[in-house]
Design an enzyme around this catalytic site. Structure first.
Site, mmCIF file in Angstrom:
data_model
loop_
_atom_site.group_PDB
_atom_site.id
_atom_site.type_symbol
_atom_site.label_atom_id
_atom_site.label_comp_id
_atom_site.label_asym_id
_atom_site.label_seq_id
_atom_site.Cartn_x
_atom_site.Cartn_y
_atom_site.Cartn_z
ATOM 1 N N GLU A 261 -32.952 15.997 -21.730
ATOM 2 C CA GLU A 261 -34.230 16.892 -21.464
ATOM 3 C C GLU A 261 -34.867 16.829 -20.155
ATOM 4 O O GLU A 261 -35.240 17.977 -19.338
ATOM 5 C CB GLU A 261 -35.287 16.555 -22.564
ATOM 6 C CG GLU A 261 -34.829 16.545 -24.152
ATOM 7 C CD GLU A 261 -34.167 15.218 -24.455
ATOM 8 O OE1 GLU A 261 -34.221 15.280 -25.639
ATOM 9 O OE2 GLU A 261 -33.932 14.486 -23.841
ATOM 10 N N HIS B 273 -32.351 11.467 -18.612
ATOM 11 C CA HIS B 273 -32.121 12.029 -19.950
ATOM 12 C C HIS B 273 -31.640 13.520 -19.824
ATOM 13 O O HIS B 273 -32.427 14.218 -19.185
ATOM 14 C CB HIS B 273 -33.494 11.744 -20.826
ATOM 15 C CG HIS B 273 -33.685 10.237 -21.056
ATOM 16 N ND1 HIS B 273 -34.417 9.769 -22.144
ATOM 17 C CD2 HIS B 273 -33.051 9.079 -20.373
ATOM 18 C CE1 HIS B 273 -34.332 8.316 -22.282
ATOM 19 N NE2 HIS B 273 -33.661 7.880 -21.028
ATOM 20 N N CYS C 174 -39.273 11.469 -22.455
ATOM 21 C CA CYS C 174 -39.136 13.182 -22.563
ATOM 22 C C CYS C 174 -40.180 14.007 -23.092
ATOM 23 O O CYS C 174 -40.322 14.931 -22.706
ATOM 24 C CB CYS C 174 -37.597 13.299 -23.263
ATOM 25 S SG CYS C 174 -36.261 12.499 -22.601
ATOM 26 N N CYS D 6 -37.461 11.279 -26.985
ATOM 27 C CA CYS D 6 -38.070 9.884 -26.572
ATOM 28 C C CYS D 6 -39.625 10.167 -26.081
ATOM 29 O O CYS D 6 -39.861 11.261 -25.787
ATOM 30 C CB CYS D 6 -37.206 9.142 -25.882
ATOM 31 S SG CYS D 6 -37.290 9.529 -24.150
#
Length: 159
Positions: A58, A56, A89, A86
């Protein structure tokens, strides 16, 4: 109220999300990490291009920033992300300990586009014996002594 600098970096994260999406890196997410007015880490989502479900934006930006800063912590940094983080993250963000997080789109915006993480929050609230992925604990008595050894280790690096 956001400063002009905050808006500037948040717009960079949004632009990175679009660039990553249009170039086939992954989903429409981007993240910029800033310390003392300078970008120290950035990434678009790279889940599909790397076949890595943890790639992801992040997480990738945290990895880049920590490498750049030669630290496992993001002390004094601001993390700007194109969308509300999310659960994975968010966990990574808390472990990295930036000073603050600024995000643009809400998790509900992501859900409408097919990125709904509400099932993860629901799963976390359940006892592990009732989760959709079967989970079982075993050999705790063999694993626990390693933590005792860690606690006694004189040269451990705290985090």
């Amino acid at each position: 109220m956001l400063s002009e600098q905050d808006k500037h970096f948040l717009r960079q994260a949004i632009a990175l999300s679009r660039e990553g999406m249009t170039t086939g890196q992954g989903g429409p997410f981007g993240c910029i990490i800033v310390k003392d007015g300078q970008v120290v880490g950035q990434s678009a989502n790279k889940v599909t291009s790397t076949n890595d479900p943890t790639a992801h934006a992040e997480v990738m930006a945290i990895r880049a920033a920590c490498q750049h800063l030669n630290s496992h912590q993001l002390d004094g940094c601001t993390l700007y992300t194109s969308c509300e983080p999310c659960p994975m993250c968010l966990g990574a963000i808390y472990w990295a300990r930036p000073a603050r997080v600024v995000y643009a789109a809400a998790h509900t915006d992501a859900a409408v586009a097919g990125f709904d993480d509400s099932f993860i929050y629901a799963e976390l609230a359940k006892p592990y014996t009732h989760r959709s992925i079967p989970t079982q604990q075993a050999l705790q008595h063999e694993a626990q002594p390693v933590f005792t050894e860690w606690a006694a280790k004189a040269d451990r690096k705290e985090y």
